[in-house]
Design an enzyme around this catalytic site. Structure first.
Site, PDB file in Angstrom:
ATOM      1  N   LYS A  64     -21.006  -9.696 -51.135  1.00  0.00           N
ATOM      2  CA  LYS A  64     -19.924  -8.700 -51.181  1.00  0.00           C
ATOM      3  C   LYS A  64     -19.241  -8.570 -49.821  1.00  0.00           C
ATOM      4  O   LYS A  64     -18.017  -8.579 -49.721  1.00  0.00           O
ATOM      5  CB  LYS A  64     -20.502  -7.344 -51.605  1.00  0.00           C
ATOM      6  CG  LYS A  64     -19.551  -6.181 -51.399  1.00  0.00           C
ATOM      7  CD  LYS A  64     -20.191  -4.853 -51.737  1.00  0.00           C
ATOM      8  CE  LYS A  64     -20.842  -4.136 -50.593  1.00  0.00           C
ATOM      9  NZ  LYS A  64     -19.952  -3.524 -49.606  1.00  0.00           N
ATOM     10  N   ASN A  65     -20.051  -8.438 -48.771  1.00  0.00           N
ATOM     11  CA  ASN A  65     -19.453  -8.171 -47.459  1.00  0.00           C
ATOM     12  C   ASN A  65     -18.740  -9.379 -46.870  1.00  0.00           C
ATOM     13  O   ASN A  65     -18.020  -9.256 -45.885  1.00  0.00           O
ATOM     14  CB  ASN A  65     -20.516  -7.659 -46.476  1.00  0.00           C
ATOM     15  CG  ASN A  65     -20.921  -6.233 -46.797  1.00  0.00           C
ATOM     16  OD1 ASN A  65     -20.341  -5.601 -47.680  1.00  0.00           O
ATOM     17  ND2 ASN A  65     -21.921  -5.726 -46.083  1.00  0.00           N
ATOM     18  N   CYS A 102     -17.844   8.783 -44.872  1.00  0.00           N
ATOM     19  CA  CYS A 102     -18.573   8.663 -46.127  1.00  0.00           C
ATOM     20  C   CYS A 102     -19.961   9.220 -45.910  1.00  0.00           C
ATOM     21  O   CYS A 102     -20.294   9.662 -44.822  1.00  0.00           O
ATOM     22  CB  CYS A 102     -18.594   7.230 -46.635  1.00  0.00           C
ATOM     23  SG  CYS A 102     -19.607   6.165 -45.675  1.00  0.00           S
ATOM     24  N   ARG A 158     -18.137   7.222 -39.430  1.00  0.00           N
ATOM     25  CA  ARG A 158     -17.512   5.902 -39.519  1.00  0.00           C
ATOM     26  C   ARG A 158     -16.064   5.851 -38.997  1.00  0.00           C
ATOM     27  O   ARG A 158     -15.103   5.696 -39.760  1.00  0.00           O
ATOM     28  CB  ARG A 158     -17.608   5.364 -40.943  1.00  0.00           C
ATOM     29  CG  ARG A 158     -19.038   5.318 -41.433  1.00  0.00           C
ATOM     30  CD  ARG A 158     -19.185   4.619 -42.740  1.00  0.00           C
ATOM     31  NE  ARG A 158     -19.243   3.174 -42.614  1.00  0.00           N
ATOM     32  CZ  ARG A 158     -19.423   2.351 -43.644  1.00  0.00           C
ATOM     33  NH1 ARG A 158     -19.540   2.817 -44.846  1.00  0.00           N
ATOM     34  NH2 ARG A 158     -19.475   1.055 -43.448  1.00  0.00           N
ATOM     35  N   ASP A 197     -28.414  -2.305 -43.788  1.00  0.00           N
ATOM     36  CA  ASP A 197     -28.234  -2.360 -45.245  1.00  0.00           C
ATOM     37  C   ASP A 197     -29.540  -2.639 -45.993  1.00  0.00           C
ATOM     38  O   ASP A 197     -29.557  -2.632 -47.222  1.00  0.00           O
ATOM     39  CB  ASP A 197     -27.178  -3.416 -45.618  1.00  0.00           C
ATOM     40  CG  ASP A 197     -25.772  -2.917 -45.324  1.00  0.00           C
ATOM     41  OD1 ASP A 197     -25.607  -1.738 -44.990  1.00  0.00           O
ATOM     42  OD2 ASP A 197     -24.829  -3.731 -45.430  1.00  0.00           O
ATOM     43  N   ARG A 240     -21.215  -1.133 -56.991  1.00  0.00           N
ATOM     44  CA  ARG A 240     -20.327  -1.562 -55.911  1.00  0.00           C
ATOM     45  C   ARG A 240     -20.858  -2.838 -55.261  1.00  0.00           C
ATOM     46  O   ARG A 240     -20.089  -3.603 -54.690  1.00  0.00           O
ATOM     47  CB  ARG A 240     -20.190  -0.468 -54.848  1.00  0.00           C
ATOM     48  CG  ARG A 240     -19.430   0.744 -55.315  1.00  0.00           C
ATOM     49  CD  ARG A 240     -19.136   1.643 -54.147  1.00  0.00           C
ATOM     50  NE  ARG A 240     -18.706   0.841 -53.020  1.00  0.00           N
ATOM     51  CZ  ARG A 240     -18.967   1.102 -51.752  1.00  0.00           C
ATOM     52  NH1 ARG A 240     -19.644   2.159 -51.427  1.00  0.00           N
ATOM     53  NH2 ARG A 240     -18.554   0.314 -50.788  1.00  0.00           N
TER      54      ARG A 240
HETATM   55  C1  UD1 Z   1     -20.199  -3.369 -42.320  1.00  0.00           C
HETATM   56  C2  UD1 Z   1     -20.735  -3.552 -43.702  1.00  0.00           C
HETATM   57  C3  UD1 Z   1     -21.784  -2.491 -44.042  1.00  0.00           C
HETATM   58  C4  UD1 Z   1     -22.863  -2.465 -42.971  1.00  0.00           C
HETATM   59  C5  UD1 Z   1     -22.249  -2.342 -41.579  1.00  0.00           C
HETATM   60  C6  UD1 Z   1     -23.267  -2.480 -40.466  1.00  0.00           C
HETATM   61  C7  UD1 Z   1     -18.849  -4.535 -44.854  1.00  0.00           C
HETATM   62  C8  UD1 Z   1     -17.832  -4.396 -45.919  1.00  0.00           C
HETATM   63  N1  UD1 Z   1     -19.627  -3.467 -44.646  1.00  0.00           N
HETATM   64  O1  UD1 Z   1     -19.520  -2.090 -42.304  1.00  0.00           O
HETATM   65  O2  UD1 Z   1     -22.366  -2.834 -45.303  1.00  0.00           O
HETATM   66  O3  UD1 Z   1     -23.721  -1.364 -43.197  1.00  0.00           O
HETATM   67  O4  UD1 Z   1     -21.261  -3.379 -41.374  1.00  0.00           O
HETATM   68  O5  UD1 Z   1     -23.922  -3.692 -40.538  1.00  0.00           O
HETATM   69  O6  UD1 Z   1     -18.991  -5.574 -44.251  1.00  0.00           O
HETATM   70  N2  UD1 Z   1     -18.056   2.034 -35.358  1.00  0.00           N
HETATM   71  C9  UD1 Z   1     -17.356   2.721 -34.393  1.00  0.00           C
HETATM   72  N3  UD1 Z   1     -16.013   2.495 -34.290  1.00  0.00           N
HETATM   73  C10 UD1 Z   1     -15.350   1.611 -35.095  1.00  0.00           C
HETATM   74  C11 UD1 Z   1     -16.074   0.912 -36.066  1.00  0.00           C
HETATM   75  C12 UD1 Z   1     -17.433   1.141 -36.184  1.00  0.00           C
HETATM   76  O7  UD1 Z   1     -17.932   3.505 -33.650  1.00  0.00           O
HETATM   77  O8  UD1 Z   1     -14.133   1.472 -34.948  1.00  0.00           O
HETATM   78  C13 UD1 Z   1     -19.497   2.280 -35.496  1.00  0.00           C
HETATM   79  C14 UD1 Z   1     -19.913   2.685 -36.905  1.00  0.00           C
HETATM   80  O9  UD1 Z   1     -19.744   4.075 -37.123  1.00  0.00           O
HETATM   81  C15 UD1 Z   1     -21.376   2.258 -36.914  1.00  0.00           C
HETATM   82  C16 UD1 Z   1     -21.350   0.978 -36.085  1.00  0.00           C
HETATM   83  O10 UD1 Z   1     -20.158   1.038 -35.295  1.00  0.00           O
HETATM   84  O11 UD1 Z   1     -22.159   3.216 -36.245  1.00  0.00           O
HETATM   85  C17 UD1 Z   1     -21.333  -0.297 -36.888  1.00  0.00           C
HETATM   86  O12 UD1 Z   1     -20.359  -0.190 -37.917  1.00  0.00           O
HETATM   87  P1  UD1 Z   1     -19.538  -1.435 -38.449  1.00  0.00           P
HETATM   88  O13 UD1 Z   1     -20.205  -2.704 -38.064  1.00  0.00           O
HETATM   89  O14 UD1 Z   1     -18.111  -1.276 -38.073  1.00  0.00           O
HETATM   90  O15 UD1 Z   1     -19.649  -1.229 -40.019  1.00  0.00           O
HETATM   91  P2  UD1 Z   1     -18.581  -1.729 -41.046  1.00  0.00           P
HETATM   92  O16 UD1 Z   1     -17.957  -2.955 -40.517  1.00  0.00           O
HETATM   93  O17 UD1 Z   1     -17.713  -0.612 -41.496  1.00  0.00           O
END
Ligand code: UD1
Length: 420
Positions: free
Chosen positions: A22-23, A116, A121, A307, A399
């Site tokens: 999915k990711n 969420c 996030r 995850d 999902r």
């Molecule tokens: C992706 C995955 C999700 C997984 C996560 C962490 C997808 C669709 N989803 O989510 O399943 O749990 O990686 O492996 O691929 N953060 C910030 N600022 C930002 C972006 C992120 O502070 O602009 C923080 C987030 O709150 C979190 C950490 O960075 O604490 C990692 O998040 P991130 O790797 O961005 O998660 P996603 O890419 O949203």
């Protein structure tokens, strides 16, 4: 809304094939916005999230056909640059249309995804990277408005408080492939799904090096063409099936697995005493003896994946001894704790830690799914528990897990769906 009823206590046995990740598929679908040519994506899981991304691409002017795991994505005449709140708010990954829309059309209006249940996030890293490429960004009425006359390569440090960001790396990489000159992303996410996206972009004609390491280098090109690509297997589904075998004291042969993506989980399970036979693209997991408690700390790849934290907690909840679970990616990702305790687990939350005292048995109970991976942990607990577990809000599970009931049933589980 449906709920999932599980009659627990059955040792799962048989063979199962893992679906595409999915990711990986969601950002790859977004990447097709970078070209007007046709793209074919194979091994696509039929999930609620995939279907949401299909609706988003259609709303942005793409033609999308989805048949038997194959997506054919073509460009229609009127390209739209607005990703609407109604769609983006249901799935955070849809925010990764920002980079490709901006790269291709030099403008984008994308709804902010919002928080969420697993935490706040934020998207600051996405915006920092895209601004560094020369885009002008402002936020109004819950939308990001981004525009640029021209995107220009830049040196970008993308590390955040919780380490690298998967989707921010994806977004910036997709915006940079059509920028002029060279972009270096430092502290890039190294997750296999980022690598799969980079491989797809390279097939489209992008020049990318270093994907899979914390430093990604991109040399901008003028155009991208269409490409055909097969999605990598879903490492979280594979990991969940491995745990399903262990938690039910069963025997499962799991196919379509890339073991190199499961290093941290397999290492932990071996430390706990699990026996697994690893083959090229498969793994055979047979319960042989009680496991030991092992501590886990979630970290960016190649560390233990956040995850898999909830599912591993279910297994540890019936493993003798004390397990300390430390969540370093999403410190609030513990919604499953209270639900597991309703099933008889002994788990105490202490800030970003959960202390799990293994109990002999779990007992079935009505529980509520709060997010995708928490639902998987409750399903695992329900499979192991004595009696009946009913999991409400099962749409979370849909999902991310393709045909999950069918797969569990084929392994001997007694599961059924009921209307709430
Ligand atoms: C992706 C995955 C999700 C997984 C996560 C962490 C997808 C669709 N989803 O989510 O399943 O749990 O990686 O492996 O691929 N953060 C910030 N600022 C930002 C972006 C992120 O502070 O602009 C923080 C987030 O709150 C979190 C950490 O960075 O604490 C990692 O998040 P991130 O790797 O961005 O998660 P996603 O890419 O949203």
């Amino acid at each position: 809304m449906d709920k999932l009823i599980i009659e627990g206590g059955i040792k799962l046995k048989g063979e199962v094939t893992v679906s595409g990740a999915k990711n990986a598929v969601l950002p790859i679908m977004a990447a097709t916005l970078l070209t007007d040519c046709a793209c074919i994506i194979k091994g696509v899981p039929d999930l609620r999230d995939t279907n949401t991304m299909i609706r988003i691409l259609r709303s942005l002017g793409k033609g999308v056909e989805f048949d038997k795991g194959v997506l054919t994505i073509t460009a229609l005449k009127n390209t739209n640059c607005v990703a609407d709140y109604k769609l983006v708010s249901t799935m955070r990954a849809s925010f990764c249309v920002l980079g490709p829309l901006l790269g291709k059309l030099k403008k984008a209006k994308v709804s902010l995804p919002g928080g969420c249940i697993i935490g706040v996030r934020p998207v600051d890293l996405h915006l920092k990277g895209i601004r560094a490429l020369g885009a002008d960004i402002h936020i109004d009425s819950g939308y990001i408005f981004a525009k640029a006359d021209k995107l220009k390569g830049a040196h970008i440090y993308l590390g955040g408080v919780y380490g690298s960001s998967v989707l921010a790396t994806d977004n910036v990489m997709m915006a940079a492939v059509l920028a002029s000159g060279r972009t270096v992303i430092e502290a890039a996410a190294c997750e296999p799904e980022v690598v799969d996206l980079a491989e797809f972009l390279i097939k489209m004609g992008a020049k990318i090096k270093g994907h899979g390491t914390p430093i990604i280098e991109i040399e901008g090109v003028k155009h991208l063409h269409g490409a055909t690509h097969t999605i990598i297997p879903d490492r979280v589904e594979a990991g969940t099936m491995i745990l399903a075998a262990l938690i039910t004291k069963g025997d499962i042969f799991i196919k379509n697995v890339l073991l190199k993506h499961l290093g941290a989980l397999i290492d932990k399970l071996e430390e706990a005493g699990a026996s697994m036979r690893k083959e090229d693209n498969s793994i055979h997991v047979k319960y042989r003896k009680p496991l030991n408690a092992v501590n886990i700390t979630t970290l960016p790849y190649p560390g233990f994946p956040t995850d898999m934290q909830a599912q591993m907690m279910s297994l540890m909840s019936i493993t003798p001894g004390i397990t300390i679970v430390t969540e370093k990616i999403y410190p609030d990702r513990f919604m499953h704790v209270a639900e597991l305790n309703r099933m008889g687990a002994h788990i105490q939350r202490e800030g970003p830690h959960a202390i799990v005292e293994g109990v002999r048995n779990l007992s079935g109970a009505p529980v509520m799914a709060s997010d995708l991976r928490a639902s998987a942990s409750l399903a695992l607990a329900g499979l192991a528990a004595s009696g009946k577990t009913s999991i409400s809000r099962i749409y979370h599970l849909e999902r991310g897990y393709e045909r999950i009931e069918e797969k569990l049933e084929s392994l001997g589980a007694r599961v059924r769906r009921e209307k709430e």
